[in-house]
Design an enzyme around this catalytic site. Structure first.
Site, mmCIF file in Angstrom:
data_model
loop_
_atom_site.group_PDB
_atom_site.id
_atom_site.type_symbol
_atom_site.label_atom_id
_atom_site.label_comp_id
_atom_site.label_asym_id
_atom_site.label_seq_id
_atom_site.Cartn_x
_atom_site.Cartn_y
_atom_site.Cartn_z
ATOM 1 N N ARG A 1 0.795 -1.237 0.000
ATOM 2 C CA ARG A 1 0.000 0.000 0.000
ATOM 3 C C ARG A 1 0.821 1.278 0.000
ATOM 4 O O ARG A 1 0.426 2.268 -0.609
ATOM 5 C CB ARG A 1 -0.938 0.010 1.210
ATOM 6 N N CYS B 1 -9.578 -1.122 5.265
ATOM 7 C CA CYS B 1 -11.039 -0.939 5.332
ATOM 8 C C CYS B 1 -11.460 0.398 5.946
ATOM 9 O O CYS B 1 -12.367 1.070 5.434
ATOM 10 C CB CYS B 1 -11.668 -2.097 6.098
ATOM 11 N N HIS C 1 -17.724 -1.227 10.024
ATOM 12 C CA HIS C 1 -16.945 -0.296 10.840
ATOM 13 C C HIS C 1 -17.707 1.026 10.922
ATOM 14 O O HIS C 1 -18.279 1.482 9.926
ATOM 15 C CB HIS C 1 -15.587 -0.005 10.191
#
Ligand code: A2P
Length: 337
Positions: free
Chosen positions: A103, A132, A245
């Protein structure tokens, strides 16, 4: 990637929480799959998983697993991605990797299609799917950033156990059962009891006192919004929720934006759904966002303690938009462009 009518797709980590979701989303969205190769560890030998009405055998992930594969969706942890993604690329596949392995690599695009799809054009075989918590936050903040330029973000997350994986979901269920039956509670996945508790601890702690999850939110948000000047501080918390979330997000912008303007902007934003009528008890909730594709935003209000401040409550399904759906939306972009 060569344009085809149908694509050979591999799911690495097919037996996991995200892998399972990837398989059902490929089916749901009628992704043009010629052939689906399901890969996991030796522990899953003999297992089959359904796809488009047929049972598919799970194979053991090996260096030669990617022969003939066009798109490889990885979700089996960073160590597997680092080891096996290069073999997939060597075989000519495009890797969409859900782990944290690539990433922050400046040469590898980190993409949320609604936010920075043009970055996909720069890929050289590997595309990283963001964390996420970062995905749902940037989906909601990008439209505001475009008009008012975000200077600072203060975020606190309330993250479900499915973000840790299937074993953590099993642990929450088992601990809840044990507590209600007055039995001893056993913690294996987390360092403390997660049932009826909140753990301010996601991933490992770093020398600066933040957890790695918190710093992922800092670095990934800046990379996706292509703005290293944004000041970001995060506190990430694991809560006893199975799926979705929730995030409390406070921002300060360069230009003033009212709560009403933000609500209007977000009402038209791709992938966003505004649920903001607190007087009628309407605001985003994890239990309602589960299984949905959108990022839900509510409790939009001006922060009266600072200039140009705004508070938002952002909820999304971490297994879908936060992982599997985003990865497949990336694949859809690749085959469209
Ligand atoms: P397996 O089920 O065979 O262990 P989760 O995030 O829900 O825990 O899922 C992790 C996924 O990654 C599972 O599909 C798991 O397969 C897979 N995985 C874990 N370790 C390996 C490994 N060494 N090789 C291949 N797949 C792995």
């Amino acid at each position: 990637m060569q344009k085809k009518d149908r694509y050979h797709v591999a799911v690495v980590g097919a037996t996991g929480a995200v892998g399972n979701e990837m398989i059902s989303i490929l089916e749901e969205r009628k992704f043009p799959v010629a052939d689906l190769r399901l890969l996991a560890s030796e522990r899953s030998i003999g297992q089959t998983l359904p796809f488009n009405g047929e049972e598919h055998e799970v194979e053991v992930l090996k260096e030669n697993s990617f022969r003939g594969i066009d798109i490889a969706l990885f979700s089996a942890g960073a160590a597997r991605s680092l080891k096996f993604a290069p073999f997939a690329v060597k075989e000519g596949a495009v890797v969409i990797d859900n782990s944290s392995a690539f990433r922050t690599d400046p040469a590898i695009p980190l993409v949320v299609p609604e936010v920075n799809a043009p970055a996909l054009a720069r890929h050289k075989g590997i595309i990283a799917n963001p964390n996420c918590s970062t995905i749902q936050m940037v989906v909601a903040l990008k439209p505001i950033h475009d008009v008012a330029k975000i200077r600072r973000i203060v975020v606190t997350t309330f993250q479900s156990v499915s973000g840790t994986g299937q074993k953590a979901m099993d642990e929450l269920l088992e601990q809840t059962r044990s507590l209600l039956a007055f039995r001893e509670v056993i913690s294996k996945v987390y360092p403390h009891q997660i049932a009826f508790n909140c753990l301010p601890h996601i991933d490992v702690f770093l020398p600066n006192g933040y957890s790695k999850e918190e710093m992922k939110m800092v670095h990934e948000t800046r990379k996706i919004l292509e703005d290293n000047s944004i000041a970001i501080t995060a506190t990430t918390v694991r809560v006893p929720v199975f799926r979705c979330h929730s995030e409390s997000v406070n921002i300060q912008t360069e230009k003033k934006i009212t709560a009403e303007q933000a609500r209007e902007l977000l009402a038209y934003a791709e992938g966003v759904s505004v649920l903001d009528d607190p007087s009628n008890n309407v605001y985003p909730l994890a239990i309602n966002a589960a299984g949905k594709d959108e990022t839900f935003v509510g409790r939009i209000r001006e922060d009266e303690s600072i200039e140009n401040g705004l508070n938002l409550w952002i909820v999304s399904d971490n297994l879908r938009k936060g992982a599997a759906l985003n990865a497949i939306q990336i694949a859809e972009h690749l085959i469209r462009e």
